[in-house]
Design an enzyme around this catalytic site. Sequence first.
Site, short mmCIF file in Angstrom:
data_model
loop_
_atom_site.label_atom_id
_atom_site.label_comp_id
_atom_site.label_asym_id
_atom_site.label_seq_id
_atom_site.Cartn_x
_atom_site.Cartn_y
_atom_site.Cartn_z
N LYS A 177 -18.50 8.75 -10.52
CA LYS A 177 -17.92 7.56 -9.60
C LYS A 177 -18.77 7.48 -8.53
O LYS A 177 -19.26 8.30 -7.81
CB LYS A 177 -16.55 8.23 -9.09
CG LYS A 177 -16.05 6.82 -8.13
CD LYS A 177 -14.68 7.41 -7.77
CE LYS A 177 -14.52 8.08 -6.32
NZ LYS A 177 -13.33 8.11 -5.91
N ASN A 235 2.50 8.65 12.40
CA ASN A 235 1.13 8.03 12.11
C ASN A 235 0.81 7.46 13.46
O ASN A 235 1.60 7.14 14.62
CB ASN A 235 1.41 6.54 11.40
CG ASN A 235 -0.04 5.92 10.90
OD1 ASN A 235 -0.77 6.72 10.27
ND2 ASN A 235 -0.29 4.55 11.16
N MET A 290 -4.60 15.98 2.07
CA MET A 290 -5.43 15.35 1.27
C MET A 290 -6.39 14.32 1.76
O MET A 290 -7.23 13.75 1.12
CB MET A 290 -4.43 14.30 0.63
CG MET A 290 -3.22 15.21 -0.03
SD MET A 290 -3.75 16.39 -1.21
CE MET A 290 -4.69 15.39 -2.53
#
Length: 335
Positions: A81, A173, A233
């Site tokens: 990739k 957030n 992540m």
Amino acid sequence: MMETSSKEPSQPHQILIVNEDACREVIGRHEAFQAVEAVFASMARGGAYNFPVVREAIGHADALYGFKSGFDREALVLGVKSGGYWPGNAARGLTNHQSTVVLFDPDTGRLKALVGGNYLTAVRTAASSAVSIAHLARKDAKVLGMVGAGYQSTFQLKAALEQRAFEKVVAWNAHPEHLTRLAAICEEKGIPFEGVSRQELGAQSDVIITITSAFEPLLDADWIKPGTHLACMGTDTKGKQEVDHKLLAQATVFTDEIAQSISIGEAQHAVAAQILSEDQITPIGEVINGTNPGRQSEADITLFDGTGVGLQDLAVASEAARLAETGGLAQRVTL
């Protein structure tokens, strides 16, 4: 005397072109979950391995660019990739993450397929955290916490909601206005949603997903309650960090690949501080294969360091190419 040419005779062959629309058509959360779970298991058995990652700041457009590659001997998937992160793309109406997966025939080395990697990167990353939740989170987990509300967060949320019977989602957030994209998903699913502080998120959550581009800890170790499962992540580059490094010393740590975890993943900081050693990190494939018990008590804090490995991309891209070809959604080009 005429010299004999060493040039190989021309042997035209066809390759597949699988664009972003085709990838979205054939790869859903179920297909991505199965592909990622299978390749993690193969890695733990020694049947698949990643090659060293190249990831560099190119000195233009604040972009990070690199290559992730590997070979799965069990599935016979070989490829790379190529792509990275362009932070200015959002202002252009483009996805910040841009990539393409190149697949090769492992028997001959010939080019086999070019597969769009933008959607697949998001769906395979979500599948990775979902696999960790499926194998490591408490069965009675009720509250899901989301740290981050960027492009990939919606994929993460949808995949996570399928792994446990969550009764509530809380989120934080840096730019609170972006929480609306997560709230909309919860409204659609009929699940209560609340924007909260980071400390309150830790106090409420049974499962936490962090999916940011942070370079400093967003969650303090003292905020995480016993029994929590965290899927970190966002940390995939040297210097990035999403949680207090002391948390990794308190948790049972799992990862996709140990070499990446300690060098560019969330574990890099705890290892550098010498409060976590390489042999204290377990590949999640061992849990999938049943050679490691995973969570051993309801009070354990488990943490999955999802660094993102090339084999994940190759697994979902190979499946996308197969399904797109079968469904007549791939273009054939003769070289």
